[in-house]
Every structure is written in structure tokens, then in C-alpha cells.
Scaffold this motif. Structure first.
Motif, PDB file in Angstrom:
ATOM      1  N   THR A  44      -2.241  17.850  -1.807  1.00 56.25           N
ATOM      2  CA  THR A  44      -1.600  16.532  -1.733  1.00 56.25           C
ATOM      3  C   THR A  44      -0.091  16.656  -1.916  1.00 56.25           C
ATOM      4  OG1 THR A  44      -3.616  15.515  -2.597  1.00 56.25           O
ATOM      5  CG2 THR A  44      -1.593  14.216  -2.745  1.00 56.25           C
ATOM      6  N   PHE A  48       4.572  15.230  -0.204  1.00 54.95           N
ATOM      7  CA  PHE A  48       5.790  14.798  -0.913  1.00 54.95           C
ATOM      8  C   PHE A  48       6.989  15.703  -0.617  1.00 54.95           C
ATOM      9  CE2 PHE A  48       2.368  13.090  -3.662  1.00 54.95           C
ATOM     10  CZ  PHE A  48       2.763  11.758  -3.713  1.00 54.95           C
ATOM     11  N   GLU A  57       6.626  10.167  -5.101  1.00 58.19           N
ATOM     12  CA  GLU A  57       6.658   8.698  -5.050  1.00 58.19           C
ATOM     13  C   GLU A  57       5.292   8.195  -5.498  1.00 58.19           C
ATOM     14  OE1 GLU A  57       8.789   7.019  -1.474  1.00 58.19           O
ATOM     15  OE2 GLU A  57       8.588   9.114  -0.810  1.00 58.19           O
ATOM     16  N   ASP A  59       3.904   5.314  -5.689  1.00 56.63           N
ATOM     17  CA  ASP A  59       3.239   4.304  -4.857  1.00 56.63           C
ATOM     18  C   ASP A  59       2.471   4.929  -3.693  1.00 56.63           C
ATOM     19  OD1 ASP A  59       4.204   2.342  -6.494  1.00 56.63           O
ATOM     20  OD2 ASP A  59       5.929   1.845  -5.235  1.00 56.63           O
ATOM     21  N   LYS A  60       2.843   6.141  -3.305  1.00 57.34           N
ATOM     22  CA  LYS A  60       2.193   6.774  -2.154  1.00 57.34           C
ATOM     23  C   LYS A  60       1.096   7.768  -2.563  1.00 57.34           C
ATOM     24  CE  LYS A  60       6.333   6.400   0.737  1.00 57.34           C
ATOM     25  NZ  LYS A  60       7.326   7.133   1.555  1.00 57.34           N
ATOM     26  N   ASN A  62      -1.996   7.609  -3.975  1.00 55.09           N
ATOM     27  CA  ASN A  62      -3.380   7.384  -3.549  1.00 55.09           C
ATOM     28  C   ASN A  62      -3.551   7.577  -2.041  1.00 55.09           C
ATOM     29  OD1 ASN A  62      -4.496   6.949  -6.024  1.00 55.09           O
ATOM     30  ND2 ASN A  62      -4.371   4.723  -5.955  1.00 55.09           N
ATOM     31  N   ALA A  63      -2.579   7.064  -1.293  1.00 52.09           N
ATOM     32  CA  ALA A  63      -2.661   7.201   0.169  1.00 52.09           C
ATOM     33  C   ALA A  63      -2.619   8.672   0.577  1.00 52.09           C
ATOM     34  CB  ALA A  63      -1.514   6.430   0.831  1.00 52.09           C
ATOM     35  N   TYR A  64      -1.784   9.448  -0.100  1.00 53.94           N
ATOM     36  CA  TYR A  64      -1.672  10.871   0.229  1.00 53.94           C
ATOM     37  C   TYR A  64      -2.942  11.633  -0.183  1.00 53.94           C
ATOM     38  CZ  TYR A  64       3.291  10.326   1.383  1.00 53.94           C
ATOM     39  OH  TYR A  64       4.479   9.956   1.973  1.00 53.94           O
ATOM     40  N   LYS A  67      -5.337  11.078   2.644  1.00 53.84           N
ATOM     41  CA  LYS A  67      -4.980  11.912   3.794  1.00 53.84           C
ATOM     42  C   LYS A  67      -5.398  13.364   3.560  1.00 53.84           C
ATOM     43  CE  LYS A  67      -0.979   9.476   5.760  1.00 53.84           C
ATOM     44  NZ  LYS A  67       0.450   9.620   6.119  1.00 53.84           N
ATOM     45  N   ASP A 175      -3.726   0.560 -10.165  1.00 55.63           N
ATOM     46  CA  ASP A 175      -2.521   0.406  -9.347  1.00 55.63           C
ATOM     47  C   ASP A 175      -1.640  -0.748  -9.802  1.00 55.63           C
ATOM     48  OD1 ASP A 175      -2.286   2.441  -7.531  1.00 55.63           O
ATOM     49  OD2 ASP A 175      -3.770   1.581  -6.153  1.00 55.63           O
TER      50      ASP A 175
END
Length: 813
Positions: A44, A48, A57, A59-60, A62-64, A67, A175
Motif C-alpha cells: 500500500t 503514497f 495522506e 484520507d487516502k 483506505n482507498a489505497y 487498490k 473515518d
């Protein structure tokens, strides 16, 4: 699959940032690809990276993670031979999405479990430099939390572990609040077919060998893989006083041994227990045992509030006995750990019996080695004495083929850390020489810590020497404080080392010895410093026949020569000045009795006042006297107090005293107000102690001593930093007497406790001499102290042996 003999495998890295997992993963990838295998790495952290730099970051995150998991799963679908998840995976639910995906596509799962290094090394790895632009820059607080998480959940790699709801709880990220929330659920086990544990000191070697280990697992049969997964891990350790206190319920922590077992992935433990053959089992009497059994079921707060002196009596009675061993064994058993325990009692002739300690360590190692199953072995340095710690270190380094780990902990509340002992930290075994103990040296090398200089001061007194070397850490500048205590013709030097790297101490000691003529008699004082400095210092001493390592037992006032086992009594000191000077203070007011000739002239008056306490108490309660107290210390301040058919006056240097109609002779003096307000009790204390001075049972009795920080100039009118009503030494300890003619307050007791610790160290003793009854809460506090004894004035009249019993316990001297 590139070659049918290799099983499709997922590798899960589990490591705190800065452990070297990414570097080793690349080494494994290169080696596997060289065998024709297809390998991919998924992290992960890669999302970044911006222009070669790591830019996190939140805020990103969980999204990363989503992915990264999607890419990881896609490679499983494609049938990639080895797929690596290079996240931290400290917690079971962090790795679970990856292991679930592995099971779905029928991949084996291998965990590479990187044990954390020292916190400082993880911190150093976070620093962004030109060579490391991708360093993560994590904070100390975050790394500490990650290391704690690693240890708390590490035992869940083994399915035989009994899960603990207090330690193995599930946390999820919120979150909205941007913090981890406790779900109250019990964590699941890590899903692993095999676990490869990577120790910090193996990192460089594993760059070459880790790939070979992984390849063997890729071709291993299911049965072979199962045997690898069930690999045992032995812990070898002594248990010490802190462990026993924890077993008795007198500690807020589990103690070093149980804490290590809780946080380490151990299957077996061999615990050594020191047995004193001269100690009676009857000491832990039925009454004392009954009291303990009542105490042990009380809440923790109640147990911790148990008076310290009573707790010490309990510990002293049971330690180093079979009764104590039984209590500790039951304590470990009640923890319900999935660890097999082998307890080995070991008789020692004395606490630092080097030969018996070495034999016990070898016995523990033999027990582990006689187990035919594959195993790792770890030696725990922290519990026990420095000699015990040194022996584990030497056993590990004298058997490099066994790859023994060494761990240590300075705080039972935190998991132990692995100590990277250099493989060349090896010396010949300790040889007992049939020689008498030395009485002088040409050179003494001292290990110096940050707490007190008293062991070094005692060494200077005990052994004449022309030169002194002080080996200390970069944080300590205490060596210079000892210079005034050295004879003028003596020279001294200070060497700075890292106190937590034994090789640094070993090299420093060895370099000093090698620089000296081979005929010099060299003493090595191992009393100060850390246990790892002790290990390094003793190791270096054993390399040179003209070096004699010794150790001060401050509480017992003995010196142990480690090579021969000879124990000698400390020669002793006859002045109190050295205690103050060694700790960084100068005596600004000597406090000799004869400094005020009037003291001797009014000794009869002093003794008379000790029998008139009620009358003095009434004086102290008058409004006039209370108002005068703010000025009575000033010479020649006149007064005229009248109360209960009594009167006290001072005009110039003429004083009078009438007590209940009886006129008492008062010699001319200007300090009569000071004397009447409490100075008489200080002089009374001195007079009660003087017979012991004349008999040579105590030394250097002083009254009204004052001290000031060394190197600073005390300005006129500037108050001293320390004032002592009476002070003396019994030749080995500093004694202080705090005299209170009025009401004893909490701050008076605290002052005495602080003075004892600051100026006298762990063996210092205090006497609180008070004229009137103590408040029950103050009495309770003093009764729980091991260093302060409260004595009421009237007790000295009714018990003529009271002071002797305090000063000369058990008829010593």
C-alpha cells in the motif's frame, strides 16, 4: 506454475516500519526469479510515493488499501507463483483480506515475521536523506505503538495460544473520528501455514540465506510444512525479586519473566530459581503465610497500598526458598499461557556464585538442546544479578553455532528488546585462581552509571591506586564529581561509551588495559553502569590475567571478587563529607559540636528540657511564640514569654528560664530563641548519639550540617540546598537525623526521604526524632519505609537499647 515442484505461495511480511522487510523482499524476489519463478510484490505504501518520496495522506489510506488488495488478488487469479504482501500486517485483521484471498485461490501462506529492533534503530530508519528519500518519517509515539501491537498479537501466529480478551481485542478505524475504535471482539489467529521468524541480528546474513529458506518451504510437503510451523521456541531465564513480588501480588506489573512470556512467541521456558541453602523454610511462618493469603485476594489497589516494610518482611522471608519457588511456579501456572514450564532450582553459596550460576545456565541450555524438535532458543538477561546476566551473554556467544538470541528489558511494562551481542564477544571461561584478594591496585577501571557515585567512592577508599579510569555513558558527567575525593598524586581519565552496547564497554576496558604495563595490578569495578556494561567489562577483564574484576554489594557492605568468589567486608569510611562530595555537593557548614561552645555548657539544660515536653508544647501553642518564630533565628532578637507559671526571656546575650516555678541555669548565648524553639532537640539528639561515637560504633557525628552544589559560589545570605539536623556514618552508610520539637508534617517526612536518596543512596538510613505523637497517617507512612525509623523522645528514656538496635542491628560490629 513455472515448475510443478514448487507450490503456489503467498508471502505475508509482518514488520514494524524500519525492520528491513522491503529490502529483504527484493532479495527474495531476485533469488526466486533467478529460479524461473514469477514473483510480484504488493505494498500500500507504493501508492503514497510521489517523485521518489513518501508522502502519506490519511484520507487516502483506505482507498489505497482497497487498490492494493485488488492488485494482489488479480495476481492470484493470474496464477503468479509467489505473491508478496509487503504491508506491516501487525494485527490479524490487517492481513486477513490477503490470507482469505490466498485460500480462495489455493495458495500456501508463509509469514515472514520480523521481530522489532531497538526503538532508536527504527527511528533512525525514518529519517529522510538523499540516500533514503522514501523514508516514512514516522514519529516516536507511532513507532512505540506499532512495536507494542507487534508484541501484543505476536503469539496469535501460534494456534495453541490461549487468546486473552484483555490483550487480543479487535480495533477498527473510524473515518469520522479519525481514530481506532475498540469493538470489544476477540481477535482471530493469523492464518499461516508456516512462519519464518527473523531476528534483528540475522538481517545481514538473511540477505543471502532467506531466499533459500523460502525455496525449501515452496517445495516442502504438507507434513514438512506442518513440522516447520510447529517449531518450538525456548526461553531460558532466572526469576528475580521483582518476579517474586509480582507473584506475591505486590507489584503493579507481571514482572519481567511473565511479561516476556506474554509478549513473546514462546512454546517452552526453563526458569532458574536461586536457592539459599542457609535459609530456613520456617521464615515464611504460618502467621505470615496466612496474612499473605488474605492479602493476595484483595484488589490491586489494596495490595499496592500494603505497608512497604511489611511487604519487605514478606519478600525477605520467602525469597530464595522452596516456598518462594512454589509461589512463583503457581503464579506462572495461573497465567494460563500455552507455554510448557520447566523449573530448575539452583543452590548458590552466595548471590554472585559465578561457578554455580554458570553451571545452572549450562543445565538450562542442555534441557533445551536435549529436545529433539526444531527450536529457537532465547536467553533473558534482565531478571537476576549482573553476574547472571553476564553468564547468559557469554553462553550465547561461546556457542555461536546455536544462534542463541539474547533479550533484555529495563521496564517490565514493555516487551523485552533483542540485544545484538557481537559474535566476537567471547572470552575464556572464568577461572578460579587460588589467590588471596588484593588490597591495592596500580590502576582501577570503574563502570559509572547515572544514579550514584557511591560504589566508585567506596572503591577509592578501599583500594589505594595511582590511576583511575571512569567508563561512562555520554549522558553522564558524574566522573568529575569524584576528582576531589582522589589523593592529589592520583590521576583520572573518563571514557565515553554507549551504555547499551556491551562491545563498546569491552573495547574501552581492553584498550585501557592494553595501554598499561603488563606488570600493573588492575582492578575493574563493575558495580556501576548497566548490566550490558557489566557484561562487556567482565568479558574484557577475563582476557587479561592482571585484571581483577570485583563488585560491591552496597546493601550488605561486601566486595565480591568475581574470579575467585572471595567476599570481603567493605573497609568503611570515617567521614560524612565523601557522601556529599561524591554526589556533587560541597559542605558549606561543617557542623562540628565545638563550633558553638555554649552547646556543651547547656547540655544539662538540654537533658532537662527533654523531660518537660508538655510544658514546651504549651509554649509552642501561645500566640506570642508563634509570632516570634518568624524572627527568632536572628541573633539578639529579645523576647519575654510568660505561660503556665513559666517564663523565658532573652535580652542581649542574657537568657533566663523559669519552668513551673523552677529557675534553670542558662549560659550566656544569643541563639536562645532558636534553641528554645527546637535547637535543644538537635543538641539532645547529638548527646544521645555521642556515646556511640566515643565507642567507635559511629563516626563523624555532626550537627547542623549544610551543603551547596559543587562548583557554585554560595552568595552571602543565600540558603543552602541541604540542611541536616544531625548526620553521621557507621562506616558504611550515611545516617541523617531529622528533629521535630513541634508538630510533624508530611513535608518533613518527604524532606528526610529526599535527603537520604540524594546524598546517601539506597543504603542510607534516617531517624525522625519527634517530641510529640505522630498523626496516624504519618505513622503509617513511616512504618512502610525501609529507610526511616521514627523515634519519640520519651521512648529513649524508657528503652535504653533503642538507638543501639537501630544503629547496630543484629549485634553487628
Amino acid at each position: 506454475m513455472s515448475d510443478s515442484k514448487y507450490h503456489k505461495t503467498v508471502i505475508i511480511n509482518r514488520a514494524v516500519s524500519g525492520s528491513g522487510k522491503t529490502t529483504l523482499s527484493r532479495c527474495v524476489t531476485d533469488a526466486l526469479q533467478a529460479k524461473g519463478l514469477t514473483v510480484t510484490i504488493h505494498s500500500t505504501d507504493e501508492f503514497f510515493m510521489q517523485d521518489g518520496r513518501y508522502v502519506f495522506e490519511l484520507d487516502k489510506l483506505n482507498a489505497y488499501h482497497v487498490k492494493n488488495l485488488a492488485n494482489f488478488t488479480a495476481d492470484l487469479k493470474r496464477g503468479i507463483d509467489v505473491v508478496i504482501c509487503d504491508n506491516m500486517n501487525l494485527l490479524p485483521w490487517q492481513s486477513q483480506p490477503y490470507t482469505d484471498a490466498a485460500r480462495k485461490y489455493h495458495y500456501r501462506i508463509i509469514f515472514l515475521n520480523f521481530l522489532p529492533r531497538e526503538l532508536e534503530k527504527h527511528l533512525a530508519a525514518q529519517v529522510v536523506t538523499e540516500e533514503k528519500p522514501d523514508a516514512h518519517g514516522l514519529s516516536k509515539e507511532l513507532l512505540e505503538r506499532f512495536i507494542q501491537n507487534f508484541h501484543d498479537y505476536n503469539d496469535l501466529l501460534c494456534r495453541s495460544t490461549v487468546r486473552d480478551i484483555r490483550r487480543h481485542r479487535v480495533f477498527v478505524w473510524n473515518d469520522v473520528d479519525k481514530k481506532a475504535m475498540d469493538t470489544g471482539d476477540l481477535a482471530q489467529y493469523f492464518d499461516a501455514d508456516a512462519v519464518v521468524t527473523i531476528h534483528p541480528n540475522e538481517y545481514h546474513d538473511l540477505k543471502q540465506t532467506l531466499a533459500d529458506k523460502v525455496l525449501k518451504l515452496l517445495v516442502a510437503s504438507n507434513e514438512e510444512l506442518k513440522r516447520h510451523t510447529s517449531k518450538k521456541h525456548y526461553l531460558l531465564t532466572w526469576y528475580g525479586i521483582t518476579d517474586l513480588r509480582a507473584a506475591l501480588g505486590l507489584e503493579p506489573t507481571d514482572g519481567p519473566v511473565l511479561a516476556a512470556l506474554r509478549t513473546g512467541n514462546y512454546t517452552d521456558v526453563v526458569i532458574l530459581g536461586y536457592t539459599n541453602p542457609n535459609k530456613s523454610e520456617e521464615g515464611f511462618s504460618s502467621a505470615l503465610r496466612t496474612e499473605w493469603e488474605k492479602l493476595r485476594v484483595e484488589p490491586l489497589e489494596t495490595r499496592l497500598a500494603y505497608p512497604r516494610n511489611k511487604a519487605q518482611v514478606m519478600v525477605d522471608a520467602v525469597c530464595n526458598t522452596e516456598a518462594g519457588h512454589t509461589i512463583f511456579r503457581n503464579f506462572i501456572k495461573e497465567a494460563r499461557l500455552s507455554v510448557r514450564v520447566k523449573f530448575v532450582p539452583q543452590v548458590l553459596s552466595h548471590l554472585n556464585d559465578a561457578r554455580a550460576i554458570d553451571a545452572a545456565a549450562r543445565k538450562a541450555l542442555h534441557i533445551a538442546l536435549s529436545d529433539e524438535d526444531e527450536k529457537d532458543i532465547t536467553c533473558f538477561l534482565s531478571p537476576g544479578t549482573p553476574v547472571m546476566a553476564y553468564t547468559w551473554a557469554m553462553v550465547s556467544r561461546m556457542n555461536p553455532n546455536l544462534n542463541l538470541r539474547v533479550i533484555a528489558s529495563s521496564d517490565p511494562r514493555k516487551p523485552p528488546e533483542e540485544i545484538d551481542l557481537p559474535k566476537d564477544l567471547v572470552a575464556p571461561p572464568i577461572i578460579v585462581k587460588p589467590t588471596s584478594a588484593p588490597t591495592a591496585f596500580d590502576v582501577i577501571i570503574h563502570l559509572l552509571g547515572t544514579d550514584t557515585n557511591l560504589p566508585q567512592y567506596f572503591s577509592i577508599v578501599q583500594f589505594p591506586a595511582a590511576r583511575h579510569y571512569f567508563i561512562t555513558s555520554s549522558e553522564s558527567r558524574r566522573a568529575e564529581l569524584l576528582r576531589p575525593l582522589l589523593p592529589q598524586s592520583t590521576t583520572m581519565e573518563t571514557k565515553i561509551v554507549n551504555a547499551f552496547i556491551p562491545l563498546a564497554t569491552r573495547k574501552a576496558v581492553a584498550a585501557i588495559i592494553q595501554s598499561l604495563p603488563p606488570t600493573d595490578r588492575i582492578g575493574v569495578n563493575l558495580t556501576g553502569g548497566t548490566k550490558l556494561m557489566f557484561a562487556g567489562g567482565l568479558n574484557a577483564s577475563n582476557e587479561f590475567p592482571n585484571a581483577e574484576p570485583f563488585y560491591f554489594d552496597i546493601k550488605q557492605h561486601n566486595i565480591t571478587f568475581i574470579r575467585t568468589g572471595v567476599v570481603l567486608p567493605f573497609k568503611g569510611v570515617t567521614t560524612i563529607d565523601g557522601f556529599f562530595i561524591a554526589n556533587g555537593y560541597t559542605v558549606s557548614k561543617a557542623g562540628y559540636w565545638q563550633d558553638k561552645l555554649v552547646r556543651e555548657e547547656r547540655k544539662e539544660l538540654t537533658l532537662k528540657l527533654s523531660s518537660k515536653l508538655q510544658l514546651l508544647g504549651r509554649l509552642y501553642q501561645t500566640q506570642e511564640f508563634r509570632a516570634y518564630k518568624t524572627t527568632y533565628w536572628k541573633p539578639n532578637a529579645p523576647f519575654d514569654f510568660q505561660w503556665r507559671n513559666s517564663r523565658a526571656t532573652l535580652k542581649g546575650n542574657k537568657a533566663t528560664l523559669l519552668l513551673e516555678g523552677e529557675a534553670l541555669a542558662v549560659p550566656d548565648c544569643t541563639d536562645f530563641g532558636d534553641y528554645l524553639g527546637g535547637g535543644w532537640l538537635e543538641e539532645y539528639a547529638y548527646l544521645q548519639l555521642r556515646p556511640f561515637l566515643k565507642k567507635g560504633q559511629i563516626f563523624d557525628l555532626r550537627i547542623g550540617v549544610e551543603v551547596f552544589p559543587a562548583g557554585k559560589q554560595q552568595q552571602p545570605g543565600e540558603m543552602p540546598v541541604g540542611e541536616f539536623d544531625c548526620a553521621f556514618t557507621d562506616g558504611k552508610r550515611l545516617f541523617m537525623v531529622e528533629c521535630k520539637a513541634g508538630v510533624v508534617k508530611q513535608e518533613h517526612i518527604q524532606k528526610l526521604e529526599n535527603n537520604l536518596k540524594t546524598y546517601g543512596g539506597i543504603a542510607a538510613q534516617g531517624i525522625l526524632l519527634h517530641a510529640f505523637p505522630l498523626d496516624p497517617k504519618h505513622k503509617e507512612r513511616i512504618s512502610s519505609s525501609t529507610s526511616i525509623r521514627a523515634v519519640r523522645v520519651n521512648e529513649l528514656a524508657t528503652d535504653p537499647n533503642l538507638l543501639e538496635n537501630i544503629l547496630i542491628p543484629n549485634g553487628r560490629r
